[in-house]
Structure formats: C-alpha cells, structure tokens
Design a protein around this motif. Structure first.
Motif, PDB file in Angstrom:
ATOM      1  N   GLY A  88     -16.289  15.025  23.315  1.00 22.96           N
ATOM      2  CA  GLY A  88     -15.816  15.342  24.768  1.00 22.96           C
ATOM      3  C   GLY A  88     -16.480  16.618  25.149  1.00 22.96           C
ATOM      4  O   GLY A  88     -16.441  17.788  24.413  1.00 22.96           O
ATOM      5  N   GLY A  89     -17.084  16.482  26.328  1.00 23.58           N
ATOM      6  CA  GLY A  89     -17.708  17.727  26.745  1.00 23.58           C
ATOM      7  C   GLY A  89     -18.967  18.026  26.349  1.00 23.58           C
ATOM      8  O   GLY A  89     -19.574  19.096  26.618  1.00 23.58           O
ATOM      9  N   ARG A  90     -19.714  17.219  25.660  1.00 22.45           N
ATOM     10  CA  ARG A  90     -20.794  17.318  24.658  1.00 22.45           C
ATOM     11  C   ARG A  90     -22.001  17.880  25.714  1.00 22.45           C
ATOM     12  O   ARG A  90     -22.615  18.837  25.656  1.00 22.45           O
ATOM     13  N   ASP A  91     -22.207  17.258  26.924  1.00 23.02           N
ATOM     14  CA  ASP A  91     -22.989  17.573  27.944  1.00 23.02           C
ATOM     15  C   ASP A  91     -22.862  18.816  28.324  1.00 23.02           C
ATOM     16  O   ASP A  91     -24.083  19.530  28.574  1.00 23.02           O
ATOM     17  N   THR A  92     -21.734  19.357  28.687  1.00 25.06           N
ATOM     18  CA  THR A  92     -21.486  20.556  28.886  1.00 25.06           C
ATOM     19  C   THR A  92     -21.733  21.768  28.162  1.00 25.06           C
ATOM     20  O   THR A  92     -22.132  22.870  28.297  1.00 25.06           O
ATOM     21  N   TRP A  93     -21.477  21.382  26.865  1.00 23.58           N
ATOM     22  CA  TRP A  93     -21.568  22.386  25.724  1.00 23.58           C
ATOM     23  C   TRP A  93     -23.050  22.578  25.488  1.00 23.58           C
ATOM     24  O   TRP A  93     -23.629  23.596  25.023  1.00 23.58           O
ATOM     25  N   ARG A  94     -23.799  21.443  25.673  1.00 25.42           N
ATOM     26  CA  ARG A  94     -25.349  21.247  25.116  1.00 25.42           C
ATOM     27  C   ARG A  94     -25.903  22.177  26.512  1.00 25.42           C
ATOM     28  O   ARG A  94     -26.820  23.224  26.068  1.00 25.42           O
ATOM     29  N   LEU A  95     -25.556  22.197  27.671  1.00 27.73           N
ATOM     30  CA  LEU A  95     -25.938  23.116  28.851  1.00 27.73           C
ATOM     31  C   LEU A  95     -25.591  24.391  28.420  1.00 27.73           C
ATOM     32  O   LEU A  95     -26.630  25.373  28.682  1.00 27.73           O
ATOM     33  N   VAL A 106     -27.401  29.797  26.771  1.00 30.67           N
ATOM     34  CA  VAL A 106     -27.549  30.670  25.773  1.00 30.67           C
ATOM     35  C   VAL A 106     -29.113  30.845  25.398  1.00 30.67           C
ATOM     36  O   VAL A 106     -29.642  32.002  25.380  1.00 30.67           O
ATOM     37  N   LEU A 107     -29.627  29.860  24.864  1.00 23.38           N
ATOM     38  CA  LEU A 107     -30.899  30.229  24.309  1.00 23.38           C
ATOM     39  C   LEU A 107     -32.153  30.239  25.505  1.00 23.38           C
ATOM     40  O   LEU A 107     -33.011  31.088  25.529  1.00 23.38           O
ATOM     41  N   GLY A 108     -31.690  29.910  26.768  1.00 25.00           N
ATOM     42  CA  GLY A 108     -32.385  29.935  27.985  1.00 25.00           C
ATOM     43  C   GLY A 108     -32.391  31.702  28.305  1.00 25.00           C
ATOM     44  O   GLY A 108     -33.409  32.266  28.817  1.00 25.00           O
ATOM     45  N   GLY A 109     -31.229  32.087  28.082  1.00 29.70           N
ATOM     46  CA  GLY A 109     -31.355  33.706  28.345  1.00 29.70           C
ATOM     47  C   GLY A 109     -31.707  34.478  27.214  1.00 29.70           C
ATOM     48  O   GLY A 109     -32.169  35.427  27.366  1.00 29.70           O
ATOM     49  N   PHE A 110     -31.682  34.014  26.019  1.00 27.51           N
ATOM     50  CA  PHE A 110     -32.139  34.392  24.669  1.00 27.51           C
ATOM     51  C   PHE A 110     -33.830  34.574  24.741  1.00 27.51           C
ATOM     52  O   PHE A 110     -34.370  35.311  24.512  1.00 27.51           O
ATOM     53  N   ARG A 139     -29.978  39.139  23.267  1.00 26.54           N
ATOM     54  CA  ARG A 139     -31.503  39.325  23.067  1.00 26.54           C
ATOM     55  C   ARG A 139     -31.601  40.773  23.237  1.00 26.54           C
ATOM     56  O   ARG A 139     -32.505  41.388  22.419  1.00 26.54           O
ATOM     57  N   TYR A 140     -30.861  41.381  23.847  1.00 32.43           N
ATOM     58  CA  TYR A 140     -31.265  42.846  24.185  1.00 32.43           C
ATOM     59  C   TYR A 140     -30.715  43.327  22.812  1.00 32.43           C
ATOM     60  O   TYR A 140     -31.265  44.335  22.213  1.00 32.43           O
ATOM     61  N   LEU A 141     -29.527  42.995  22.211  1.00 34.26           N
ATOM     62  CA  LEU A 141     -29.032  43.729  20.942  1.00 34.26           C
ATOM     63  C   LEU A 141     -30.115  43.296  19.745  1.00 34.26           C
ATOM     64  O   LEU A 141     -30.370  44.195  18.880  1.00 34.26           O
ATOM     65  N   VAL A 142     -30.367  41.971  19.639  1.00 34.19           N
ATOM     66  CA  VAL A 142     -31.573  41.609  18.719  1.00 34.19           C
ATOM     67  C   VAL A 142     -32.838  42.528  18.826  1.00 34.19           C
ATOM     68  O   VAL A 142     -33.176  42.910  17.891  1.00 34.19           O
ATOM     69  N   LEU A 154     -21.320  26.754  35.915  1.00 35.04           N
ATOM     70  CA  LEU A 154     -20.773  27.784  35.197  1.00 35.04           C
ATOM     71  C   LEU A 154     -21.034  27.971  33.727  1.00 35.04           C
ATOM     72  O   LEU A 154     -21.137  28.988  33.188  1.00 35.04           O
ATOM     73  N   ALA A 155     -21.095  26.718  33.229  1.00 38.37           N
ATOM     74  CA  ALA A 155     -21.671  27.014  31.503  1.00 38.37           C
ATOM     75  C   ALA A 155     -23.071  27.572  31.387  1.00 38.37           C
ATOM     76  O   ALA A 155     -23.035  28.459  30.627  1.00 38.37           O
ATOM     77  N   VAL A 156     -23.836  27.086  32.112  1.00 38.37           N
ATOM     78  CA  VAL A 156     -25.103  27.634  32.148  1.00 38.37           C
ATOM     79  C   VAL A 156     -25.228  29.288  32.365  1.00 38.37           C
ATOM     80  O   VAL A 156     -25.743  30.128  31.600  1.00 38.37           O
ATOM     81  N   MET A 157     -24.384  29.571  33.561  1.00 33.66           N
ATOM     82  CA  MET A 157     -24.440  30.834  33.870  1.00 33.66           C
ATOM     83  C   MET A 157     -23.798  31.983  32.800  1.00 33.66           C
ATOM     84  O   MET A 157     -24.337  32.793  31.990  1.00 33.66           O
ATOM     85  N   ALA A 158     -22.760  31.486  32.220  1.00 33.28           N
ATOM     86  CA  ALA A 158     -21.812  32.308  31.102  1.00 33.28           C
ATOM     87  C   ALA A 158     -22.962  32.095  29.734  1.00 33.28           C
ATOM     88  O   ALA A 158     -23.083  33.381  29.356  1.00 33.28           O
ATOM     89  N   GLY A 159     -23.441  31.178  29.347  1.00 34.38           N
ATOM     90  CA  GLY A 159     -24.471  30.979  28.124  1.00 34.38           C
ATOM     91  C   GLY A 159     -25.672  32.079  28.467  1.00 34.38           C
ATOM     92  O   GLY A 159     -25.856  32.642  27.787  1.00 34.38           O
ATOM     93  N   GLY A 160     -26.098  31.730  29.636  1.00 38.30           N
ATOM     94  CA  GLY A 160     -27.183  32.719  30.174  1.00 38.30           C
ATOM     95  C   GLY A 160     -27.051  34.335  29.894  1.00 38.30           C
ATOM     96  O   GLY A 160     -27.755  34.935  29.381  1.00 38.30           O
TER      97      GLY A 160
END
Length: 132
Positions: free
Chosen positions: A68-75, A81-85, A20-23, A7-13
């Motif tokens: 806490g939750g570092r790995d999830t925030w990294r994902l 975010v950067l994968g989608g960007f 990216r579209y806006l940039v 879910l974190a990856v999907m939301a970030g993506g």
C-alpha cells in the motif's frame, strides 16, 4: 493523492539535499590536502556513485514489491531523496534503461547529455563571469 505525492517528493528532496551536504563534508574531510585527490570534488563523486547504486537497488525494489502506498513511497525515495541527493542517479538509470531497449539511442543519450551538460555549464560559467 496529487498533494500527498507532491509532499512526499518535497520531504524526500529536503532529506536528500541535506544528506548530500553531509556526505560531501565527510568525504572531503577525509582527503588529505597533499594527496593526489586534493582539489578533486570527492564529495560529489561519492554522492553520485552512492546515488547511482541506491537508484539501482530501489528501482528493483519498487518494481518487485507490492504494498500500500508504493507509488508515493517510490516518489519519496527515488524522485525526492535521490533527486535531492543527486540527479546523476536518475540520468544513469534512464541511460541504462534506454540502452537496454536500444543501445544506439542509449549511448547517444548518455554521451549527448554529458556533452550538452558540460557545454551548458561552461557557457553558464562564462556568462556568470561576465555578469559578476
């Protein structure tokens, strides 16, 4: 945990792709039609450069700061975010990481990936023109 990470990856993506579209819109809007950059995909260039800068900063942050939750925030931030960007940021980080371990392998990976992607895009475009 796997579901939360997904879910974190999907939301970030989604956030990264929208950003990216806006940039792209903003960057392309500031290039005058008669400038030397007319026709150059300035939006993509900006997204790739910004994404590469951001992944450099974030990779250091997530490897240095423990919380806490570092790995999830990294994902969320890097993979999502950067994968989608831009995936160019991931390619760049992997290339310089490999370069640091083995310069020959890192150089070959970077040049080989770029060449293979350009050839694949050209072949895909040729196939697309045949199909449509």
């Amino acid at each position: 945990m796997m579901l939360l990470n997904m879910l974190a990856v999907m939301a970030g993506g989604g956030l990264g792709a929208g950003t990216r579209y806006l940039v792209g819109l903003a960057a392309n809007a500031v290039v005058p039609a008669e400038s030397v950059l007319a026709g150059v995909p300035v939006g993509t260039l900006c997204a790739n450069v910004l994404g590469c800068f951001a992944i450099g900063v974030l990779s250091c942050f997530f490897s240095s700061v423990d919380f806490g939750g570092r790995d999830t925030w990294r994902l969320f931030a890097i993979t999502g975010v950067l994968g989608g960007f831009t995936t160019f940021s991931t390619f760049s980080l992997e290339s310089i990481t490999l370069w640091g371990e083995n310069p020959l392998a890192g150089g070959a990976y970077a040049v080989g990936t770029l060449a293979a992607c350009l050839v694949a895009a050209a072949l895909g475009r040729a196939l697309g023109k045949l199909a449509w």
